[in-house]
Design an enzyme around this catalytic site. Structure first.
Site, PDB file in Angstrom:
ATOM      1  N   ASP A 123     -16.769 -11.353  -2.722  1.00 35.08           N
ATOM      2  CA  ASP A 123     -17.885 -10.977  -2.362  1.00 35.08           C
ATOM      3  C   ASP A 123     -18.419  -9.747  -3.360  1.00 35.08           C
ATOM      4  OD1 ASP A 123     -20.205 -10.290  -0.284  1.00 35.08           O
ATOM      5  OD2 ASP A 123     -19.136  -8.241  -0.307  1.00 35.08           O
ATOM      6  N   ASP A 145       0.927  -1.155  -0.194  1.00 38.04           N
ATOM      7  CA  ASP A 145      -0.006   0.048   0.125  1.00 38.04           C
ATOM      8  C   ASP A 145       0.803   1.326  -0.214  1.00 38.04           C
ATOM      9  OD1 ASP A 145      -1.841   2.137   0.025  1.00 38.04           O
ATOM     10  OD2 ASP A 145      -3.005   1.132   1.848  1.00 38.04           O
ATOM     11  N   HIS A 183     -22.227  -9.558  -2.419  1.00 37.69           N
ATOM     12  CA  HIS A 183     -21.842  -8.215  -1.973  1.00 37.69           C
ATOM     13  C   HIS A 183     -22.568  -7.698  -0.622  1.00 37.69           C
ATOM     14  CE1 HIS A 183     -20.248  -4.055  -3.812  1.00 37.69           C
ATOM     15  NE2 HIS A 183     -19.696  -4.283  -2.587  1.00 37.69           N
ATOM     16  N   ILE A 184     -22.317  -8.638   0.402  1.00 36.41           N
ATOM     17  CA  ILE A 184     -22.680  -8.326   1.716  1.00 36.41           C
ATOM     18  C   ILE A 184     -21.669  -7.986   2.846  1.00 36.41           C
ATOM     19  CG2 ILE A 184     -25.024  -9.248   1.047  1.00 36.41           C
ATOM     20  CD1 ILE A 184     -23.978 -11.835   2.612  1.00 36.41           C
ATOM     21  N   GLU A 228     -22.532  -6.316 -11.307  1.00 35.24           N
ATOM     22  CA  GLU A 228     -23.632  -6.792 -10.364  1.00 35.24           C
ATOM     23  C   GLU A 228     -24.967  -6.096 -10.655  1.00 35.24           C
ATOM     24  OE1 GLU A 228     -22.001  -5.578  -6.511  1.00 35.24           O
ATOM     25  OE2 GLU A 228     -19.983  -6.643  -6.975  1.00 35.24           O
ATOM     26  N   ALA A 256     -13.450  -6.345  -1.979  1.00 43.04           N
ATOM     27  CA  ALA A 256     -13.256  -5.015  -2.156  1.00 43.04           C
ATOM     28  C   ALA A 256     -14.343  -4.530  -3.363  1.00 43.04           C
ATOM     29  CB  ALA A 256     -11.760  -4.588  -2.210  1.00 43.04           C
ATOM     30  N   ARG A 257     -13.769  -4.397  -4.556  1.00 40.55           N
ATOM     31  CA  ARG A 257     -14.229  -3.933  -5.718  1.00 40.55           C
ATOM     32  C   ARG A 257     -13.995  -5.037  -6.967  1.00 40.55           C
ATOM     33  NH1 ARG A 257     -17.281  -1.516  -3.101  1.00 40.55           N
ATOM     34  NH2 ARG A 257     -17.590   0.876  -3.268  1.00 40.55           N
TER      35      ARG A 257
END
Length: 359
Positions: A288, A203, A316-317, A293, A263-264
């Site tokens: 997820d 990061d 996506h929860i 989507e 995340a995405r």
């Protein structure tokens, strides 16, 4: 929509079936009591998917319905209301928009700035929830929890999951790589460290002191893949991070590794993941989030799932918890209180800064 009380600063609580309008109301009135006059509007998400509305994205509801609900309101608190240029220009009396999420993609920040409307948000509102879900996905993947449960639900005893070739690694003693260490990744790192993992983090924006004694920061993202048994993605979605997980980086992992993404979707090249699973190079993957989507059920991932590959998927929860809904509503309510009191906002967005918040 509830009738607006006769006095008080007019605020529209534009909720949905996750952050209910009543939760916004409770948090606003807890801080300001009768100083605010709260009206309520409820959108259909998540029962109906969010999507693009005019120039904004991840929005629920229609411009016309919102324009009508905003008549006379000076503030709006919401998660997904479509605050487009058309909506804002139709309601020039608005003073402040409180977006109860980190990524305000449902608001035209530039238009709000031009019209002198303050926009605030709640970064990190679901960091803990998403971090906990991420660790849960890791455990579900390595310990074959969904498959084992499904087998028992179908009245089948799958003792073969105790075979050496079928069992997965423990968190304790594993080297786990994290791509991103913000509100989510940082908490994941601390949890994994407490469980006995060696944690590597890539990061460029992480402050070394924030992970001192918890994780090792590495300068090259490829190094994370080469050294990790499990890789979990937590980066913001930008043009630089799109498909940061691709075929070349997956190939750097030792055979038998696991990949997790809560995340995405666009951070991962899902076709590359399918190829790595089919070849046996990846032993499992948990997601997820997805390229589109709601998901495309014709995607090859579902074909592999039907064939018994070690894949765990949730819709996506990861960011959904009781605490997140209250924390998000409390964040924007506090911003409205500060606005009324003439205090500086905690998290104000500008057109330039909004891009960095869209994760």
């Amino acid at each position: 929509m509830n009738n607006q009380p006769a006095s008080g600063y007019p605020v529209l609580a534009a909720g949905d079936h996750f952050i209910l309008p009543g939760i916004f109301r409770t948090e606003l009135e807890h801080r300001m009591g009768g100083a605010v006059a709260v009206s309520e509007l409820e959108f259909d998400w998540p029962d109906a998917p969010f999507g693009d509305v005019a120039e904004v994205s991840e929005a629920s509801g229609t411009e016309d319905r919102l324009i009508e609900a905003l008549r006379g309101q000076k503030a709006v608190v919401t998660q997904l209301a479509p605050l487009t240029r058309r909506v804002l220009e139709a309601n020039p009396q608005l003073e402040i928009i409180g977006v109860s999420r980190g990524g305000p993609t449902n608001v035209n920040i530039a238009a709000a700035e031009e019209l002198g409307i303050k926009v605030v948000n709640v970064p990190g509102r679901n960091g803990i929830a998403t971090a906990e879900m991420t660790v849960g996905l890791m455990l579900a993947l390595s310990r074959r929890i969904p498959e084992s449960h499904t087998a028992l639900a179908e009245r089948r005893w799958r003792g073969e999951f105790y075979r050496h070739a079928e069992v997965g690694p423990e968190i304790n003693g594993s080297t786990i790589g994290l791509i991103g260490a913000g509100a989510v990744g940082g908490h994941v790192a601390r949890v994994l460290h407490a469980m006995g993992a060696t944690v590597l983090v890539f990061d460029p924006y992480a402050k070394p002191v924030s992970l001192d004694g918890v994780a090792t920061l590495v300068d090259d993202v490829d190094d994370v893949f080469a050294r990790s048994t499990i890789v979990s993605v937590h980066a913001r979605l930008t043009e630089e991070t799109r498909h940061i997980v691709d075929a070349e980086r997956l190939a750097l992992m030792a055979p038998g590794g696991h990949l997790v993404n809560a995340a995405r979707g666009p951070l991962v090249d899902y076709d590359a993941v399918v190829a790595a699973l089919e070849s046996g190079h990846l032993a499992g993957a948990a997601f997820d989030v997805f390229p589109t989507e709601p998901v495309d059920f014709d995607h090859p991932l579902f074909t592999l799932l039907d064939k018994g590959y070690n894949i765990v998927m949730t819709p996506h929860i990861a960011g959904a918890s009781k605490q997140v809904a209250v924390r998000a509503a409390a964040g924007v309510a506090e911003e409205v209180r500060r606005h009324l009191a003439g205090e500086a906002p905690l998290h104000e967005l500008t057109a330039i800064g909004a891009t960095a918040a869209r994760a």
